[in-house]
Scaffold this motif. Structure first.
Motif, PDB file in Angstrom:
ATOM      1  N   GLU A  70       0.855  -1.182   0.000  1.00 28.65           N
ATOM      2  CA  GLU A  70       0.000   0.000   0.000  1.00 28.65           C
ATOM      3  C   GLU A  70       0.899   1.242   0.000  1.00 28.65           C
ATOM      4  OE1 GLU A  70      -2.182   0.134   3.624  1.00 28.65           O
ATOM      5  OE2 GLU A  70      -2.997   2.119   3.142  1.00 28.65           O
ATOM      6  N   GLY A  71       0.968   1.931  -1.119  1.00 30.39           N
ATOM      7  CA  GLY A  71       1.808   3.123  -1.246  1.00 30.39           C
ATOM      8  C   GLY A  71       3.256   2.785  -1.574  1.00 30.39           C
ATOM      9  N   MET A  72       3.580   1.507  -1.737  1.00 30.02           N
ATOM     10  CA  MET A  72       4.958   1.046  -1.989  1.00 30.02           C
ATOM     11  C   MET A  72       5.954   1.783  -1.081  1.00 30.02           C
ATOM     12  SD  MET A  72       4.776  -1.512  -3.872  1.00 30.02           S
ATOM     13  CE  MET A  72       6.326  -1.976  -4.627  1.00 30.02           C
ATOM     14  N   LEU A  73       5.757   1.615   0.220  1.00 23.85           N
ATOM     15  CA  LEU A  73       6.629   2.255   1.201  1.00 23.85           C
ATOM     16  C   LEU A  73       7.694   1.267   1.643  1.00 23.85           C
ATOM     17  CD1 LEU A  73       4.426   4.132   3.812  1.00 23.85           C
ATOM     18  CD2 LEU A  73       5.938   5.116   2.082  1.00 23.85           C
ATOM     19  N   LYS A  74       8.963   1.607   1.444  1.00 23.04           N
ATOM     20  CA  LYS A  74      10.049   0.713   1.873  1.00 23.04           C
ATOM     21  C   LYS A  74      10.654   1.285   3.156  1.00 23.04           C
ATOM     22  CE  LYS A  74      14.059  -1.787   0.181  1.00 23.04           C
ATOM     23  NZ  LYS A  74      15.054  -2.011  -0.847  1.00 23.04           N
ATOM     24  N   ARG A  75      10.569   0.509   4.232  1.00 24.56           N
ATOM     25  CA  ARG A  75      11.005   1.022   5.529  1.00 24.56           C
ATOM     26  C   ARG A  75      11.825  -0.013   6.296  1.00 24.56           C
ATOM     27  NH1 ARG A  75       9.971   4.957   3.363  1.00 24.56           N
ATOM     28  NH2 ARG A  75       8.435   6.573   3.783  1.00 24.56           N
ATOM     29  N   GLU A 132      29.582   8.311  14.897  1.00 28.75           N
ATOM     30  CA  GLU A 132      28.302   8.722  14.328  1.00 28.75           C
ATOM     31  C   GLU A 132      28.223   8.123  12.921  1.00 28.75           C
ATOM     32  OE1 GLU A 132      27.674  12.974  13.279  1.00 28.75           O
ATOM     33  OE2 GLU A 132      27.307  13.144  15.445  1.00 28.75           O
ATOM     34  N   GLN A 133      27.055   7.623  12.545  1.00 30.97           N
ATOM     35  CA  GLN A 133      26.910   7.038  11.204  1.00 30.97           C
ATOM     36  C   GLN A 133      25.937   7.878  10.388  1.00 30.97           C
ATOM     37  OE1 GLN A 133      26.039   2.825  11.554  1.00 30.97           O
ATOM     38  NE2 GLN A 133      27.407   2.596  13.322  1.00 30.97           N
ATOM     39  N   ASP A 134      25.984   7.735   9.075  1.00 30.29           N
ATOM     40  CA  ASP A 134      25.194   8.653   8.258  1.00 30.29           C
ATOM     41  C   ASP A 134      23.838   8.079   7.812  1.00 30.29           C
ATOM     42  OD1 ASP A 134      25.291  11.331   6.879  1.00 30.29           O
ATOM     43  OD2 ASP A 134      24.697   9.997   5.257  1.00 30.29           O
ATOM     44  N   TRP A 135      23.831   7.152   6.898  1.00 31.16           N
ATOM     45  CA  TRP A 135      22.647   6.426   6.398  1.00 31.16           C
ATOM     46  C   TRP A 135      21.684   7.246   5.538  1.00 31.16           C
ATOM     47  CZ3 TRP A 135      23.337   1.499   6.126  1.00 31.16           C
ATOM     48  CH2 TRP A 135      24.270   0.922   6.998  1.00 31.16           C
ATOM     49  N   ALA A 136      22.101   8.445   5.128  1.00 29.65           N
ATOM     50  CA  ALA A 136      21.218   9.212   4.235  1.00 29.65           C
ATOM     51  C   ALA A 136      21.112   8.531   2.872  1.00 29.65           C
ATOM     52  CB  ALA A 136      21.746  10.629   4.063  1.00 29.65           C
ATOM     53  N   SER A 137      22.235   8.041   2.341  1.00 27.49           N
ATOM     54  CA  SER A 137      22.205   7.449   0.996  1.00 27.49           C
ATOM     55  C   SER A 137      21.279   6.236   0.954  1.00 27.49           C
ATOM     56  CB  SER A 137      23.616   7.045   0.550  1.00 27.49           C
ATOM     57  OG  SER A 137      24.432   8.186   0.509  1.00 27.49           O
ATOM     58  N   HIS A 138      21.278   5.445   2.021  1.00 24.72           N
ATOM     59  CA  HIS A 138      20.357   4.303   2.053  1.00 24.72           C
ATOM     60  C   HIS A 138      18.900   4.770   1.997  1.00 24.72           C
ATOM     61  CE1 HIS A 138      23.327   1.194   2.526  1.00 24.72           C
ATOM     62  NE2 HIS A 138      22.373   0.285   2.644  1.00 24.72           N
ATOM     63  N   GLY A 139      18.595   5.802   2.769  1.00 26.88           N
ATOM     64  CA  GLY A 139      17.219   6.323   2.775  1.00 26.88           C
ATOM     65  C   GLY A 139      16.835   6.839   1.390  1.00 26.88           C
ATOM     66  N   ILE A 140      17.760   7.537   0.753  1.00 29.90           N
ATOM     67  CA  ILE A 140      17.482   8.109  -0.572  1.00 29.90           C
ATOM     68  C   ILE A 140      17.323   6.968  -1.591  1.00 29.90           C
ATOM     69  CG2 ILE A 140      18.423   9.593  -2.401  1.00 29.90           C
ATOM     70  CD1 ILE A 140      19.872  11.173  -0.154  1.00 29.90           C
ATOM     71  N   GLU A 141      18.160   5.946  -1.455  1.00 32.04           N
ATOM     72  CA  GLU A 141      18.064   4.791  -2.381  1.00 32.04           C
ATOM     73  C   GLU A 141      16.785   4.010  -2.181  1.00 32.04           C
ATOM     74  OE1 GLU A 141      17.749   1.364  -4.332  1.00 32.04           O
ATOM     75  OE2 GLU A 141      17.861   1.224  -2.159  1.00 32.04           O
ATOM     76  N   HIS A 142      16.372   3.811  -0.941  1.00 30.14           N
ATOM     77  CA  HIS A 142      15.199   2.965  -0.702  1.00 30.14           C
ATOM     78  C   HIS A 142      13.986   3.448  -1.499  1.00 30.14           C
ATOM     79  CE1 HIS A 142      16.704   0.909   3.243  1.00 30.14           C
ATOM     80  NE2 HIS A 142      17.144   0.322   2.162  1.00 30.14           N
ATOM     81  N   GLU A 143      13.894   4.748  -1.726  1.00 30.32           N
ATOM     82  CA  GLU A 143      12.764   5.248  -2.532  1.00 30.32           C
ATOM     83  C   GLU A 143      12.899   4.789  -3.986  1.00 30.32           C
ATOM     84  OE1 GLU A 143      10.402   6.139  -0.883  1.00 30.32           O
ATOM     85  OE2 GLU A 143      11.433   6.627   0.978  1.00 30.32           O
ATOM     86  N   LEU A 144      14.131   4.684  -4.470  1.00 35.22           N
ATOM     87  CA  LEU A 144      14.322   4.200  -5.857  1.00 35.22           C
ATOM     88  C   LEU A 144      13.936   2.733  -5.965  1.00 35.22           C
ATOM     89  CD1 LEU A 144      17.812   5.698  -6.871  1.00 35.22           C
ATOM     90  CD2 LEU A 144      15.570   6.434  -7.659  1.00 35.22           C
ATOM     91  N   SER A 145      14.409   1.904  -5.009  1.00 35.17           N
ATOM     92  CA  SER A 145      14.065   0.474  -5.144  1.00 35.17           C
ATOM     93  C   SER A 145      12.589   0.241  -4.866  1.00 35.17           C
ATOM     94  CB  SER A 145      14.978  -0.432  -4.313  1.00 35.17           C
ATOM     95  OG  SER A 145      15.238   0.059  -3.051  1.00 35.17           O
ATOM     96  N   ALA A 146      11.956   1.095  -4.069  1.00 37.79           N
ATOM     97  CA  ALA A 146      10.514   0.946  -3.847  1.00 37.79           C
ATOM     98  C   ALA A 146       9.741   1.327  -5.107  1.00 37.79           C
ATOM     99  CB  ALA A 146      10.060   1.811  -2.672  1.00 37.79           C
TER     100      ALA A 146
END
Ligand code: NZQ
Ligand code: ZN
Length: 389
Positions: free
Chosen positions: A156-161, A261-275
Motif C-alpha cells: 500500500e503506497g509502496m513504502l520501503k522502511r 556517528e553514522q550517516d545512512w542518508a544514501s540508504h534512505g534516498i536509495e530505498h525510494e528508488l528500489s521501492a
C-alpha cells in the motif's frame, strides 16, 4: 571515539558444505517446528532446499515451507508467513537466501508473538519478543545474516522502511561461499556495492579520533575492490567468493561502526528508488552514493582526501586537496562502472520527472533531516537526485 555498546551474538558457521549442518544448529538453538523460508526459486533450482530438508530430516526436525519472497520483500508475504507459523505452531524460522529472504523471515519472526500489526515495528514500536531465526546465506550483500535490521516494502503506497533491534539478529548463520557461485555477475556486483555502501555510511562521520574503525573500514573496502573483479572474471573462484562473503557480514554487523556517528542518508534516498522502480538495492546505491559524495564532500574535504588516498591510492595534491577529494569520488564511480553497475538515473531506468515524488515519499520537510555527516533537508535530497541524473 563515542561511548558504545556492541552485542553481536550470531553464531557463524563458514565454509564448504556447511549447509548440511542446518539441522544440527536448529536443534542446538531449540527449534522443533521450522518454517523454511526462501525466495523466487534459485535455491530450489540449485538443489539447496533438498539438502537443507535432508539435514532437518536427519535430526528428526519437522518443518513447513514458504517460498516466493521477492527482492525488496513485501509485507503481503510477511502476513501470510505469520498466519502460517501460528497455524502450524512454528517455533523457528530458517531463511534460505539473500537479504530479502532473511528480512522477510525476521519480520515474520517478530510478527508471530505480537498481537498487533507487524508494520507497527516499522513505525517505531519496539520489538519485545520474536521467534528464533537462523539463516543459510546465498548472496553476499545486505549483511542481514549478522545485522540487527530488516527492510520491508508495504504494498500500500509502496513504502520501503526499516526496523530493528538486537533481538532480531539471527541466532546462527551458515555461510558457504560455494552457494554464491551461481550468482549472475550483475547480482554479485549489486551485492558488492551494498557491502561498500554499508562501510561508507559508517566511514563518513563527524566523530574524530576513530582510527581503529577507519582502518578496518578501509581494509574491507580494499578487499572488495580486489576480489569483485576476480569473481566477475571467474565466478567459481572460491577464495575470492569467500573473502567477499565474510566482508559482507563484517560490513554490517556494526563491528566497523562502533564509537562513531553514522550517516545512512544514501540508504534512505536509495530505498525510494528500489521501492518505486523495484530495482536492486545495490544498483540504486551505485547511482546515489557518488551523487551524495559530490554534494557533501565540501563539508569535510580531509575525510574525502583520506578516502581517496588510502582506499583509491590517489596521489595527494597538497596544493589543492579538493582535487584529491574529487579524484577519489571519480575513481569510485569508475570502479562501479567497471563492475557493470549503473551510475545515473538513465542507466538505472529511473525518470527525472519522478524526482518530486521520490522526495515526497521520503517524508522529509524542511525541518526534518536525514543523515548525520551532513543533515539533509528535502531540498538537499532533491539536489542529490538531480546530481544522479
Ligand atoms: O529469489 P531468488 O530466486 O532466490 O533469486 C535471488 C534474487 O532474485 C537471487 N539470488 C540470491 N542468491 C542467489 C541468487 N541467484 C542465483 N544464485 C544465488 N546463490 O538474487 C536476487 C536478489 O536477492 P536479494 O535477497 O533481494 O538480495 P540482497 O541480499 O541484496 O537483499 C536485498 C534486500 O536487503 C535489504 C535491501 O533493501 C533489499 O530489500 N537490506 C537489508 C539490510 C539488513 N537487513 O540489514 C541492510 C541493507 O542495507 C539492505 O537495505
Ligand atoms: Zn544496504
Amino acid at each position: 571515539m563515542k561511548n558504545f555498546t556492541f552485542y553481536s551474538p550470531t553464531f557463524f558457521v563458514f565454509g564448504k558444505k556447511t549447509e548440511n549442518e542446518a539441522g544440527h544448529y536448529i536443534k542446538k538453538y531449540g527449534g522443533s517446528k521450522v518454517l523454511i523460508h526462501y525466495g523466487g526459486g534459485s535455491v530450489v533450482r540449485s538443489g539447496l532446499i533438498d539438502r537443507i530438508k535432508a539435514s532437518l530430516d536427519k535430526e528428526g526436525i519437522k518443518y513447513t515451507e514458504l517460498g516466493g519472497v521477492q527482492p525488496n520483500p513485501r509485507s503481503g508475504l510477511v502476513y501470510k508467513g505469520i498466519e502460517l507459523c501460528r497455524k502450524e505452531n512454528v517455533d523457528f524460522i530458517l531463511a534460505v537466501g539473500g537479504g530479502s529472504v532473511i528480512d522477510s523471515a525476521k519480520a515474520i519472526a517478530a510478527g508471530v508473538p505480537y498481537d498487533g500489526d507487524f508494520w507497527d515495528f516499522f513505525e517505531g514500536k519496539r520489538i519485545e519478543k520474536t521467534l528464533k531465526v537462523g539463516t543459510v546465506l546465498t548472496i553476499a550483500a545486505a549483511g542481514s545474516e549478522g545485522s540487527d535490521s530488516m527492510v520491508i516494502t508495504r504494498e500500500e503506497g509502496m513504502l520501503k522502511r526499516g526496523a530493528g533491534g538486537d533481538i532480531i539478529r539471527p541466532v546462527f548463520s551458515i555461510l558457504n561461499p560455494e552457494l554464491t557461485q551461481t550468482l549472475p555477475a550483475y547480482q554479485t556486483a549489486c551485492g558488492a556495492v551494498d557491502i561498500m555502501a554499508h562501510i561508507l555510511e559508517r566511514y563518513f562521520t563527524n566523530t574524530r579520533e576513530v582510527e581503529i574503525t577507519d582502518r578496518m573500514c578501509e581494509a574491507v573496502l580494499l578487499t572488495i575492490i580486489k576480489e569483485v573483479p576476480r569473481v566477475i572474471e571467474d565466478p567459481d573462484n572460491y577464495e575470492a567468493r569467500a573473502n567477499i562473503m565474510w566482508a559482507g557480514m563484517v560490513a554490517h554487523n556494526n563491528l566497523l561502526g562502533v564509537g562513531r556517528e553514522q550517516d545512512w542518508a544514501s540508504h534512505g534516498i536509495e530505498h525510494e528508488l528500489s521501492a518505486l522502480y523495484d530495482v536492486a538495492h545495490g544498483a540504486g546505491l551505485a547511482v546515489i552514493f557518488p551523487a551524495w559524495m559530490t554534494y557533501v564532500y565540501n563539508h569535510d574535504i580531509n575525510r574525502f582526501v583520506q578516502f581517496a588516498v588510502r582506499v583509491w591510492g590517489c596521489q595527494m595534491n597538497f596544493a589543492n586537496p579538493e582535487e584529491t577529494a574529487k579524484e577519489g569520488i571519480k575513481r569510485f564511480k569508475q570502479f562501479l562502472t567497471s563492475i557493470g553497475m549503473p551510475v545515473n538515473f538513465k542507466e538505472l531506468g529511473a525518470r527525472e520527472e519522478d524526482i518530486p515524488l521520490l522526495v515526497e515519499k521520503m517524508g522529509l520537510g524542511e525541518n526534518y533531516t536525514r543523515g548525520s555527516f551532513v543533515r539533509l533537508k528535502s531540498s538537499d535530497v532533491e539536489k542529490i537526485y538531480r546530481l544522479a541524473l
